[in-house]
Design a protein around this motif. Structure first.
Motif, mmCIF file in Angstrom:
data_model
loop_
_atom_site.group_PDB
_atom_site.id
_atom_site.type_symbol
_atom_site.label_atom_id
_atom_site.label_comp_id
_atom_site.label_asym_id
_atom_site.label_seq_id
_atom_site.Cartn_x
_atom_site.Cartn_y
_atom_site.Cartn_z
ATOM 1 N N GLY A 47 0.838 -1.203 0.000
ATOM 2 C CA GLY A 47 0.000 0.000 0.000
ATOM 3 C C GLY A 47 0.871 1.251 0.000
ATOM 4 N N ARG A 48 0.273 2.344 -0.429
ATOM 5 C CA ARG A 48 1.005 3.616 -0.576
ATOM 6 C C ARG A 48 1.626 4.082 0.737
ATOM 7 N NH1 ARG A 48 -1.251 9.384 -1.491
ATOM 8 N NH2 ARG A 48 -3.163 8.566 -0.578
ATOM 9 N N PHE A 49 0.832 4.003 1.813
ATOM 10 C CA PHE A 49 1.339 4.471 3.109
ATOM 11 C C PHE A 49 1.992 3.351 3.910
ATOM 12 C CE2 PHE A 49 -2.230 7.475 2.349
ATOM 13 C CZ PHE A 49 -1.437 8.602 2.174
ATOM 14 N N GLY A 50 1.812 2.107 3.428
ATOM 15 C CA GLY A 50 2.359 0.952 4.142
ATOM 16 C C GLY A 50 3.654 0.494 3.503
ATOM 17 N N ALA A 51 3.611 -0.757 3.004
ATOM 18 C CA ALA A 51 4.835 -1.363 2.469
ATOM 19 C C ALA A 51 5.467 -0.550 1.337
ATOM 20 C CB ALA A 51 4.530 -2.782 1.985
ATOM 21 N N GLY A 52 4.631 0.167 0.558
ATOM 22 C CA GLY A 52 5.162 0.986 -0.530
ATOM 23 C C GLY A 52 6.095 2.067 -0.002
ATOM 24 N N ARG A 53 5.899 2.480 1.252
ATOM 25 C CA ARG A 53 6.725 3.531 1.867
ATOM 26 C C ARG A 53 7.788 2.942 2.794
ATOM 27 N NH1 ARG A 53 5.929 6.286 6.639
ATOM 28 N NH2 ARG A 53 3.983 5.148 6.978
ATOM 29 N N THR A 54 7.358 1.931 3.609
ATOM 30 C CA THR A 54 8.271 1.409 4.637
ATOM 31 C C THR A 54 9.145 0.261 4.123
ATOM 32 O OG1 THR A 54 6.651 -0.236 5.411
ATOM 33 C CG2 THR A 54 6.578 1.945 6.447
ATOM 34 N N GLY A 55 8.707 -0.371 3.035
ATOM 35 C CA GLY A 55 9.458 -1.524 2.514
ATOM 36 C C GLY A 55 9.198 -2.795 3.300
ATOM 37 N N VAL A 56 8.260 -2.735 4.245
ATOM 38 C CA VAL A 56 7.922 -3.910 5.057
ATOM 39 C C VAL A 56 6.436 -4.200 4.864
ATOM 40 C CG1 VAL A 56 7.883 -4.895 7.388
ATOM 41 C CG2 VAL A 56 9.638 -3.215 6.769
ATOM 42 N N PRO A 57 6.080 -5.426 4.429
ATOM 43 C CA PRO A 57 4.663 -5.717 4.197
ATOM 44 C C PRO A 57 3.814 -5.466 5.447
ATOM 45 C CG PRO A 57 6.014 -7.519 3.408
ATOM 46 C CD PRO A 57 6.927 -6.582 4.146
ATOM 47 N N PHE A 58 2.668 -4.846 5.238
ATOM 48 C CA PHE A 58 1.739 -4.582 6.341
ATOM 49 C C PHE A 58 2.366 -3.784 7.473
ATOM 50 C CE2 PHE A 58 -1.139 -8.284 5.107
ATOM 51 C CZ PHE A 58 -2.158 -7.438 4.694
ATOM 52 N N GLN A 59 3.178 -2.813 7.125
ATOM 53 C CA GLN A 59 3.709 -1.941 8.165
ATOM 54 C C GLN A 59 3.551 -0.485 7.751
ATOM 55 O OE1 GLN A 59 8.018 -1.721 9.669
ATOM 56 N NE2 GLN A 59 6.974 -3.035 11.117
ATOM 57 N N GLY A 60 2.882 0.293 8.591
ATOM 58 C CA GLY A 60 2.797 1.728 8.350
ATOM 59 C C GLY A 60 1.436 2.217 7.915
ATOM 60 N N VAL A 87 1.234 -9.223 -5.620
ATOM 61 C CA VAL A 87 2.017 -8.328 -6.480
ATOM 62 C C VAL A 87 3.004 -7.578 -5.583
ATOM 63 C CG1 VAL A 87 1.857 -6.255 -7.929
ATOM 64 C CG2 VAL A 87 0.260 -8.144 -8.274
ATOM 65 N N LEU A 88 4.262 -7.571 -5.966
ATOM 66 C CA LEU A 88 5.314 -7.073 -5.064
ATOM 67 C C LEU A 88 5.484 -5.556 -5.082
ATOM 68 C CD1 LEU A 88 8.051 -9.811 -5.669
ATOM 69 C CD2 LEU A 88 6.538 -9.575 -3.687
ATOM 70 N N CYS A 89 4.918 -4.888 -6.098
ATOM 71 C CA CYS A 89 5.064 -3.431 -6.197
ATOM 72 C C CYS A 89 3.722 -2.752 -5.932
ATOM 73 C CB CYS A 89 5.569 -3.038 -7.580
ATOM 74 S SG CYS A 89 7.107 -3.851 -8.038
ATOM 75 N N ASN A 90 3.768 -1.499 -5.537
ATOM 76 C CA ASN A 90 2.557 -0.760 -5.158
ATOM 77 C C ASN A 90 1.820 -0.215 -6.403
ATOM 78 O OD1 ASN A 90 2.055 2.439 -3.427
ATOM 79 N ND2 ASN A 90 0.606 0.823 -3.856
ATOM 80 N N PRO A 91 0.638 -0.783 -6.724
ATOM 81 C CA PRO A 91 -0.106 -0.276 -7.879
ATOM 82 C C PRO A 91 -0.839 1.023 -7.520
ATOM 83 C CG PRO A 91 -0.913 -2.445 -7.154
ATOM 84 C CD PRO A 91 -0.078 -1.888 -6.065
ATOM 85 N N ARG A 99 -6.331 -1.736 -7.079
ATOM 86 C CA ARG A 99 -6.137 -3.191 -7.112
ATOM 87 C C ARG A 99 -5.183 -3.566 -8.229
ATOM 88 N NH1 ARG A 99 -10.947 -7.390 -6.074
ATOM 89 N NH2 ARG A 99 -10.702 -7.267 -3.834
ATOM 90 N N PRO A 100 -4.295 -4.521 -8.003
ATOM 91 C CA PRO A 100 -3.482 -4.981 -9.129
ATOM 92 C C PRO A 100 -4.380 -5.647 -10.174
ATOM 93 C CG PRO A 100 -3.037 -6.295 -7.143
ATOM 94 C CD PRO A 100 -4.004 -5.215 -6.753
ATOM 95 N N ASN A 101 -4.034 -5.502 -11.455
ATOM 96 C CA ASN A 101 -4.858 -6.136 -12.489
ATOM 97 C C ASN A 101 -4.371 -7.566 -12.762
ATOM 98 O OD1 ASN A 101 -2.738 -6.021 -14.429
ATOM 99 N ND2 ASN A 101 -3.258 -3.866 -14.855
ATOM 100 N N ALA A 102 -5.146 -8.289 -13.584
ATOM 101 C CA ALA A 102 -4.870 -9.712 -13.816
ATOM 102 C C ALA A 102 -3.478 -9.927 -14.415
ATOM 103 C CB ALA A 102 -5.943 -10.295 -14.723
ATOM 104 N N LYS A 103 -3.074 -9.014 -15.309
ATOM 105 C CA LYS A 103 -1.760 -9.145 -15.952
ATOM 106 C C LYS A 103 -0.649 -8.997 -14.910
ATOM 107 C CE LYS A 103 0.538 -9.740 -19.739
ATOM 108 N NZ LYS A 103 1.681 -9.003 -20.014
#
Ligand code: URA
Length: 194
Positions: A47-60, A87-91, A99-103
């Motif tokens: 997420g934008r404010f979570g793992a996308g910023r902190t680099g830790v899944p479900f943190q922030g 999906v490993l990157c923040n969409p 939401r990440p898309n099917a591709k």
């Protein structure tokens, strides 16, 4: 850290398969948890404010706060489990999470498959529909969350355990945190390997 995981981490960091995600860092590193974990949690995407910023899944972010409440509720810590995303990157769309898309899910499924192969957990807990669909893609199954929630599903290499996502959107409208606490209590027992 295992060499195999280190190679995967480097490959994910340099992956540019998804044009819309090329500028976003892949959240896959030793901070995702223990490579000896018996239980792997798979969520949707950073997420934008979570793992996308902190680099830790479900943190922030608030999803992360809820996830930590749920993990604590069943007496587990981050260092005993491994947490990753379909999906490993923040969409993003217009600067907001989307939401990440099917591709994108398909592009990233090789990373998820290899992560599960390296860790070889006893239980894989999917959090939400996107995560369950990512596992469906890998397993060739068609499990649906509303039919299989909190039911252990035997697969060739691990027990699959589908749960709802802990985001406020879901806890407020679909699956309250009180119910999710009960769901988490049903996760098949799985402690760290010695
Ligand atoms: N943070 C994550 O790492 N995954 C989600 O699905 C939501 C927030």
């Amino acid at each position: 850290m295992s060499n195999r995981f280190h190679r995967l981490e480097k490959k994910a960091a340099s992956c540019r398969l998804c044009p819309c995600l090329a500028d976003q860092p892949a959240v896959l590193s030793s901070t995702n948890g223990s490579l000896n974990a018996n239980i792997v949690f798979v969520a949707e995407a950073p997420g934008r404010f979570g793992a996308g910023r902190t680099g830790v899944p479900f943190q922030g972010d608030r999803s992360g706060d809820n996830f930590e409440i749920l993990l604590k509720h069943i007496g587990l810590t981050r260092s005993e489990v491994f947490i990753t995303n379909a999906v490993l990157c923040n969409p993003l769309a217009d600067g907001n999470n989307r939401r990440p898309n099917a591709k994108e899910i398909k592009n990233c499924s090789a990373f998820l498959k290899e992560t599960l192969s390296i860790i070889s957990p006893r239980v894989v807990v999917t959090l939400g529909t996107v995560a369950l669909n990512a596992l469906n893609l890998i397993l060739g199954t068609r499990f649906q969350l509303n039919q299989k929630v909190a039911q252990p599903l035997a697969t060739a290499n691990f027990m699959l355990f589908p749960l709802y996502h802990p985001s406020p959107r879901v806890t407020n409208w679909k699956r309250p945190l009180t119910q999710q606490k009960k769901d988490f209590k049903k996760i098949p027992p799985s402690r760290r390997r010695q």
